[in-house]
Design an enzyme around this catalytic site. Sequence first.
Site, PDB file in Angstrom:
ATOM      1  N   HIS A 134       0.843  -1.206   0.000  1.00 37.20           N
ATOM      2  CA  HIS A 134       0.000   0.000   0.000  1.00 37.20           C
ATOM      3  C   HIS A 134       0.876   1.253   0.000  1.00 37.20           C
ATOM      4  O   HIS A 134       0.604   2.204  -0.740  1.00 37.20           O
ATOM      5  CB  HIS A 134      -0.914  -0.026   1.229  1.00 37.20           C
ATOM      6  N   GLU A 135       1.920   1.253   0.840  1.00 37.83           N
ATOM      7  CA  GLU A 135       2.804   2.425   0.896  1.00 37.83           C
ATOM      8  C   GLU A 135       3.581   2.591  -0.404  1.00 37.83           C
ATOM      9  O   GLU A 135       3.795   3.710  -0.882  1.00 37.83           O
ATOM     10  CB  GLU A 135       3.754   2.307   2.087  1.00 37.83           C
ATOM     11  N   HIS A 138       1.465   4.340  -2.878  1.00 38.47           N
ATOM     12  CA  HIS A 138       1.497   5.805  -2.740  1.00 38.47           C
ATOM     13  C   HIS A 138       2.703   6.380  -3.484  1.00 38.47           C
ATOM     14  O   HIS A 138       2.605   7.434  -4.121  1.00 38.47           O
ATOM     15  CB  HIS A 138       1.578   6.202  -1.268  1.00 38.47           C
ATOM     16  N   GLU A 205      -6.508   7.088  -0.720  1.00 38.39           N
ATOM     17  CA  GLU A 205      -6.368   5.863   0.070  1.00 38.39           C
ATOM     18  C   GLU A 205      -6.996   4.665  -0.639  1.00 38.39           C
ATOM     19  O   GLU A 205      -6.423   3.575  -0.654  1.00 38.39           O
ATOM     20  CB  GLU A 205      -6.992   6.057   1.449  1.00 38.39           C
TER      21      GLU A 205
END
Length: 315
Positions: A134-135, A138, A205
């Site tokens: 997930h990071e 980003h 998100e």
Amino acid sequence: MNHLKTFVLLAALTALFMGIGYMIGGATGMLIALVFAAGMNLFSYWNADRIVLRMYRAEPVDETHPNAVVRTYVADVVQMAQDAGLPRPTIAIIRNHQPNAFATGRNPANAAVCATTGLLDRLTRDEIRGVMAHELAHVKNRDTLTMTVTATVAGAIAALANFALFFGGGDDRERPGGLIGTLALMILAPMAAGLVQMAISRTREYEADRVGAEIAGDPASLASALQKIEGLAKQIVNTTAERNPASGQLFIINPLAGRGADNLFSTHPATANRVRALMDLGAKMGLAPGRANLADIPPSTSVPSTPSHQPGPWG
């Protein structure tokens, strides 16, 4: 599109900052605020990531770390970054019992991903992979510039609003709105900054969840991690985040404990909605619930799927 979002966001925050300057010192105050905001935006672009890493006392780690869980964490991040076509980011840990993680940096070439020791202690390997994917999403989506600069500028707005009462002396003639206006500013300015932060946060998100689940190949493990982190974040206080609430948007789950008005303007979507979207994605991908695609990881980085969760040693 992300560059446009960054520009619009910074323009809105800069306008808010100038408005605070006008309320404090009239036209002169607005001009000073404009010059200061321009300098702060430029400084934030180049340095905000280092400010955030220093704020949380992030410690870079690599494959030589003495803790086996950390070595596995590093190996998985490196492998997933390669799979996603990203440069190797700076990989760091934060000594904090609350499980959480964030990414920062102005672009993929200058990115850093950070996990708390609480995350490494309390989640399985599959769940940690999901969180860090997930990071990395980003980073891949170039959200980190928006996240980091927004946190820096919004924090400055909140600090300036808190100091507003002490600027301008006792002569309310040069301060539009007088004492009442200044008191209203102290309350409304941080709320307005929070609303600006929210403007792009939810979409960001959800998209990072989707891309991260594809990078890790395991939506169910990310969904499980989100549920665990949310539950524990409400029980374990992240003191640094509580002192710097504007930085809360950087994390995968809101790190604020929810005391007082911390969650009045949450920058994160409801976890239940995120979990539902991830499970729908898993069904579309045809993956069995809770199963990570670990077969593609080279044998040199292979470790048991569920590492030991004994705290430390982190030295």
